[in-house]
Write a protein that holds these residues in place. Structure first.
Motif, PDB file in Angstrom:
ATOM      1  N   SER A 108       0.825  -1.214   0.000  1.00 30.78           N
ATOM      2  CA  SER A 108       0.000   0.000   0.000  1.00 30.78           C
ATOM      3  C   SER A 108       0.859   1.263   0.000  1.00 30.78           C
ATOM      4  CB  SER A 108      -0.927  -0.002   1.210  1.00 30.78           C
ATOM      5  OG  SER A 108      -0.179  -0.030   2.406  1.00 30.78           O
ATOM      6  N   THR A 109       0.367   2.267  -0.708  1.00 25.35           N
ATOM      7  CA  THR A 109       1.035   3.568  -0.746  1.00 25.35           C
ATOM      8  C   THR A 109       0.211   4.647  -0.043  1.00 25.35           C
ATOM      9  OG1 THR A 109       0.012   4.001  -2.904  1.00 25.35           O
ATOM     10  CG2 THR A 109       2.217   3.022  -2.906  1.00 25.35           C
ATOM     11  N   GLY A 110      -0.930   4.244   0.518  1.00 23.16           N
ATOM     12  CA  GLY A 110      -1.777   5.189   1.233  1.00 23.16           C
ATOM     13  C   GLY A 110      -2.802   4.449   2.075  1.00 23.16           C
ATOM     14  N   ILE A 111      -3.508   5.192   2.900  1.00 23.27           N
ATOM     15  CA  ILE A 111      -4.506   4.597   3.788  1.00 23.27           C
ATOM     16  C   ILE A 111      -5.602   3.905   2.984  1.00 23.27           C
ATOM     17  CG2 ILE A 111      -6.200   5.068   5.595  1.00 23.27           C
ATOM     18  CD1 ILE A 111      -3.296   5.382   6.462  1.00 23.27           C
TER      19      ILE A 111
ATOM     20  N   MET B 289      -5.452   2.157   0.223  1.00 24.77           N
ATOM     21  CA  MET B 289      -5.093   0.793  -0.167  1.00 24.77           C
ATOM     22  C   MET B 289      -5.169  -0.156   1.022  1.00 24.77           C
ATOM     23  SD  MET B 289      -2.002   1.113  -2.970  1.00 24.77           S
ATOM     24  CE  MET B 289      -1.872  -0.680  -3.092  1.00 24.77           C
ATOM     25  N   ILE B 290      -4.790   0.326   2.187  1.00 25.92           N
ATOM     26  CA  ILE B 290      -4.901  -0.496   3.394  1.00 25.92           C
ATOM     27  C   ILE B 290      -6.367  -0.827   3.654  1.00 25.92           C
ATOM     28  CG2 ILE B 290      -4.601  -0.555   5.900  1.00 25.92           C
ATOM     29  CD1 ILE B 290      -2.084   1.057   5.602  1.00 25.92           C
ATOM     30  N   LEU B 291      -7.239   0.181   3.528  1.00 31.14           N
ATOM     31  CA  LEU B 291      -8.663  -0.045   3.768  1.00 31.14           C
ATOM     32  C   LEU B 291      -9.248  -1.041   2.760  1.00 31.14           C
ATOM     33  CD1 LEU B 291      -9.829   3.608   4.544  1.00 31.14           C
ATOM     34  CD2 LEU B 291      -9.612   1.720   6.161  1.00 31.14           C
ATOM     35  N   ILE B 292      -8.838  -0.925   1.492  1.00 28.90           N
ATOM     36  CA  ILE B 292      -9.321  -1.862   0.476  1.00 28.90           C
ATOM     37  C   ILE B 292      -8.836  -3.276   0.788  1.00 28.90           C
ATOM     38  CG2 ILE B 292      -9.190  -2.516  -1.965  1.00 28.90           C
ATOM     39  CD1 ILE B 292      -8.996   0.505  -2.606  1.00 28.90           C
ATOM     40  N   GLY B 293      -7.557  -3.409   1.129  1.00 25.36           N
ATOM     41  CA  GLY B 293      -7.012  -4.718   1.471  1.00 25.36           C
ATOM     42  C   GLY B 293      -7.697  -5.320   2.678  1.00 25.36           C
ATOM     43  N   ARG B 294      -7.959  -4.497   3.682  1.00 23.22           N
ATOM     44  CA  ARG B 294      -8.661  -4.978   4.876  1.00 23.22           C
ATOM     45  C   ARG B 294     -10.088  -5.401   4.522  1.00 23.22           C
ATOM     46  NH1 ARG B 294      -7.067  -6.555   9.509  1.00 23.22           N
ATOM     47  NH2 ARG B 294      -8.429  -5.278  10.798  1.00 23.22           N
ATOM     48  N   PHE B 295     -10.734  -4.638   3.641  1.00 25.01           N
ATOM     49  CA  PHE B 295     -12.096  -4.982   3.230  1.00 25.01           C
ATOM     50  C   PHE B 295     -12.119  -6.338   2.524  1.00 25.01           C
ATOM     51  CE2 PHE B 295     -15.782  -5.071   0.500  1.00 25.01           C
ATOM     52  CZ  PHE B 295     -16.772  -4.436   1.225  1.00 25.01           C
ATOM     53  N   VAL B 296     -11.173  -6.555   1.616  1.00 21.22           N
ATOM     54  CA  VAL B 296     -11.134  -7.807   0.847  1.00 21.22           C
ATOM     55  C   VAL B 296     -10.861  -8.998   1.768  1.00 21.22           C
ATOM     56  CG1 VAL B 296      -9.873  -9.086  -0.931  1.00 21.22           C
ATOM     57  CG2 VAL B 296     -10.472  -6.685  -1.307  1.00 21.22           C
ATOM     58  N   THR B 297      -9.860  -8.891   2.628  1.00 23.38           N
ATOM     59  CA  THR B 297      -9.546 -10.015   3.520  1.00 23.38           C
ATOM     60  C   THR B 297     -10.686 -10.262   4.495  1.00 23.38           C
ATOM     61  OG1 THR B 297      -8.322  -8.503   4.989  1.00 23.38           O
ATOM     62  CG2 THR B 297      -7.044  -9.718   3.348  1.00 23.38           C
ATOM     63  N   GLY B 298     -11.348  -9.193   4.954  1.00 23.33           N
ATOM     64  CA  GLY B 298     -12.485  -9.363   5.850  1.00 23.33           C
ATOM     65  C   GLY B 298     -13.666 -10.010   5.162  1.00 23.33           C
ATOM     66  N   PHE B 299     -13.938  -9.587   3.924  1.00 19.78           N
ATOM     67  CA  PHE B 299     -15.065 -10.147   3.172  1.00 19.78           C
ATOM     68  C   PHE B 299     -14.906 -11.654   3.016  1.00 19.78           C
ATOM     69  CE2 PHE B 299     -17.073 -11.610  -0.700  1.00 19.78           C
ATOM     70  CZ  PHE B 299     -18.326 -11.005  -0.679  1.00 19.78           C
ATOM     71  N   PHE B 300     -13.722 -12.100   2.649  1.00 21.42           N
ATOM     72  CA  PHE B 300     -13.535 -13.524   2.399  1.00 21.42           C
ATOM     73  C   PHE B 300     -13.316 -14.327   3.675  1.00 21.42           C
ATOM     74  CE2 PHE B 300     -13.092 -11.903  -1.867  1.00 21.42           C
ATOM     75  CZ  PHE B 300     -13.814 -12.843  -2.581  1.00 21.42           C
TER      76      PHE B 300
ATOM     77  N   TRP C 283       4.870  -3.825   9.627  1.00 22.54           N
ATOM     78  CA  TRP C 283       3.517  -4.229   9.241  1.00 22.54           C
ATOM     79  C   TRP C 283       3.457  -4.654   7.779  1.00 22.54           C
ATOM     80  CZ3 TRP C 283       1.200  -1.295   5.402  1.00 22.54           C
ATOM     81  CH2 TRP C 283       1.707   0.001   5.195  1.00 22.54           C
ATOM     82  N   ARG C 284       4.323  -4.093   6.925  1.00 24.40           N
ATOM     83  CA  ARG C 284       4.338  -4.496   5.517  1.00 24.40           C
ATOM     84  C   ARG C 284       4.833  -5.940   5.370  1.00 24.40           C
ATOM     85  NH1 ARG C 284       3.609  -0.440   1.862  1.00 24.40           N
ATOM     86  NH2 ARG C 284       3.958   1.713   2.555  1.00 24.40           N
ATOM     87  N   THR C 285       5.944  -6.243   6.002  1.00 25.07           N
ATOM     88  CA  THR C 285       6.497  -7.593   5.919  1.00 25.07           C
ATOM     89  C   THR C 285       5.528  -8.609   6.500  1.00 25.07           C
ATOM     90  OG1 THR C 285       8.739  -6.688   6.112  1.00 25.07           O
ATOM     91  CG2 THR C 285       8.470  -9.041   6.528  1.00 25.07           C
ATOM     92  N   THR C 286       4.875  -8.250   7.599  1.00 33.74           N
ATOM     93  CA  THR C 286       3.895  -9.151   8.214  1.00 33.74           C
ATOM     94  C   THR C 286       2.753  -9.454   7.249  1.00 33.74           C
ATOM     95  OG1 THR C 286       4.404  -8.276  10.420  1.00 33.74           O
ATOM     96  CG2 THR C 286       2.322  -9.457  10.161  1.00 33.74           C
ATOM     97  N   ALA C 287       2.255  -8.428   6.554  1.00 34.30           N
ATOM     98  CA  ALA C 287       1.163  -8.633   5.596  1.00 34.30           C
ATOM     99  C   ALA C 287       1.593  -9.559   4.468  1.00 34.30           C
ATOM    100  CB  ALA C 287       0.692  -7.291   5.041  1.00 34.30           C
ATOM    101  N   LEU C 288       2.810  -9.380   3.967  1.00 35.00           N
ATOM    102  CA  LEU C 288       3.286 -10.215   2.859  1.00 35.00           C
ATOM    103  C   LEU C 288       3.468 -11.668   3.311  1.00 35.00           C
ATOM    104  CD1 LEU C 288       5.849  -7.753   1.224  1.00 35.00           C
ATOM    105  CD2 LEU C 288       3.531  -8.305   0.465  1.00 35.00           C
ATOM    106  N   LEU C 289       3.888 -11.875   4.542  1.00 30.26           N
ATOM    107  CA  LEU C 289       4.000 -13.242   5.053  1.00 30.26           C
ATOM    108  C   LEU C 289       2.626 -13.863   5.267  1.00 30.26           C
ATOM    109  CD1 LEU C 289       6.964 -12.830   7.579  1.00 30.26           C
ATOM    110  CD2 LEU C 289       6.988 -14.064   5.400  1.00 30.26           C
TER     111      LEU C 289
END
Length: 433
Positions: free
Chosen positions: A78-81, A83-94, A142-148
């Motif tokens: 993510s390069t901004g808040i 993208m984080i919100l979109i990523g959180r939405f997608v992972t939460g939805f599934f 937090w970036r490395t954690t997300a990628l793992l």
């Protein structure tokens, strides 16, 4: 991991030493980042319920993997808040999408004698995901954690290829030969398994496979739906996910300064994981009702004690003793994880009748994740307006209500076949059903 990620993401974004100043956040943005994963879970559970009914249990699991992988990659890059919100939405939805499928699939493939143990594995998976996510976030960015975290859905996509579809779903789709192969793949070929499979075929032959609203307005569906919905909403409002999403904040509010909050969080996570394993073993040995009652009473008492301590400290600061809140949080985690948390999700695979199992799991999951979102979104405000003592008092009161409800309404299902449980609800419901 989706549940636990905000606990390590938010402190890093809010830190004054955050090297990525372009992504620093305020309190309102923090609450939205935390709750953004919970917001779509209810919607996802509804889509998941449709998928497991129309496409199958295995297919629904498979469909959740790649989008979850993409969600984690969005967060990690993510390069901004936004993208984080979109990523959180997608992972939460599934995560919500998957919730409807998991308990149903396990309940349908497991032997009645071992079904409780395997359904308890859902709680183990959640606990292990929380622990691993928090452990990585303690030492990594937090970036490395997300990628793992993105590795897990990829592994899941590979593993799901090798397991069969639910034999119950295959029989419903008039595919008895495939159902037989899937059933014996899961259970082995024994006299007992042959007898149960023949009973499954015989039962399905006598059912009308057409669906209508009237089919859902029957006691064997409405009773378990009411029980699980009330129990699972009480589960959410007992505070487990509020503490999970805001672990560091909770540690600071209850224990105070001078303690390594990350170390305390990992200790609680490890304890939760250990208790989840113990709970699986207990589900094989003891009935659902005694576990639910002991867990509920212990959860309520530990929350009331913690609330009373925090209230006393506000009036009499000299009584402060950090070991009391630590002990209360430890006991809370033991009791809530030992039964109050895993049981409602596990029973989705047991209580609903086969014809309406998809619908029932979807409705109950929707209610659970709606409550989930409301708790996660309002917890910061509750801490601000009610204080930590008032917040934990509310959680304790809900836990006590849920325990009383279980005592009055939950039937025992241990070692009973799914056919027997369904027939029981046709007659009556309650502790002796």
């Amino acid at each position: 991991m989706t549940f636990g990620y905000s606990a390590i993401l938010l402190p890093q974004l809010q830190s004054a030493e955050n090297p990525e100043n372009t992504l620093s956040i305020d309190k309102e943005e923090a609450s939205w980042i935390a709750s953004m994963a919970a917001l779509p879970m209810a919607i996802g559970s509804a889509f998941g319920a449709l998928s497991i009914g129309k496409l199958g249990r295995k297919t629904a699991h498979s469909l959740s993997c790649i989008p979850t992988l993409i969600g984690w990659l969005l967060i990690g890059h993510s390069t901004g808040i936004q993208m984080i919100l979109i990523g959180r939405f997608v992972t939460g939805f599934f995560a919500g999408y998957l919730a409807s499928a998991t308990g149903v699939y396990i309940g349908e493939i497991a032997d009645p004698k071992h079904r409780g143990f395997f359904l308890g594995g859902i709680s183990i998976s959640v606990s292990s995901g929380l622990f691993l996510c928090h452990l990585m976030g303690t030492f990594l960015t937090w970036r490395t954690t997300a990628l793992l975290c993105a590795v897990l859905p990829l592994v899941s996509q590979l593993i799901i290829v090798f397991v069969p579809e639910s034999p119950w779903w295959l029989v419903d789709r008039d595919r008895p030969d495939e159902a037989e192969r899937a059933f014996y793949w899961c259970r082995g070929v024994t006299d007992e398994s042959k007898k149960e499979f023949e009973a499954l075929l015989e039962r399905r032959r006598g059912l009308d496979h057409t669906e209508s609203l009237r089919d859902a307005l029957v006691p064997e569906f409405l009773k378990p739906l009411g029980i699980i919905t009330v129990y699972i909403v009480a589960n959410q409002w007992a505070g487990i996910n509020a503490i999970t999403f805001y672990s560091i904040t909770v540690m600071r509010e209850t224990i105070g300064d001078g303690l390594n909050e990350y170390a305390a969080m990992l200790l609680v996570d490890f304890l939760r994981f250990f208790v989840s394993i113990a709970a699986c073993l207990q589900l094989r040995r003891f009935g659902r009702r005694p576990i639910a009652l002991v867990s509920g009473v212990g959860t309520a008492v530990s929350l009331f004690t913690l609330s009373a301590y925090l209230y006393a400290v506000k009036s009499y600061p000299e009584t402060k003793c950090r070991y009391i809140p630590i002990a209360c949080l430890v006991l809370y985690m033991v009791f809530v994880t030992g039964g109050f948390v895993p049981l409602p999700w596990a029973m989705m695979g047991e209580l609903f009748p086969s014809k309406r199992r998809s619908l029932g799991s979807g409705v109950a999951s929707f209610a659970a994740f709606s409550a989930f979102f409301s708790v996660v979104k309002t917890t910061p405000g509750m801490f601000e307006r009610l204080g930590a003592d008032g917040t934990f008092l509310v959680f304790g009161a809900v836990a006590l209500f849920g325990t009383g409800f279980v005592y009055a309404c939950l039937p025992e299902t241990k070692d009973r076949t799914l056919h027997d449980i369904e027939d029981g609800f046709k007659k009556r419901v309650g502790g002796k059903s």
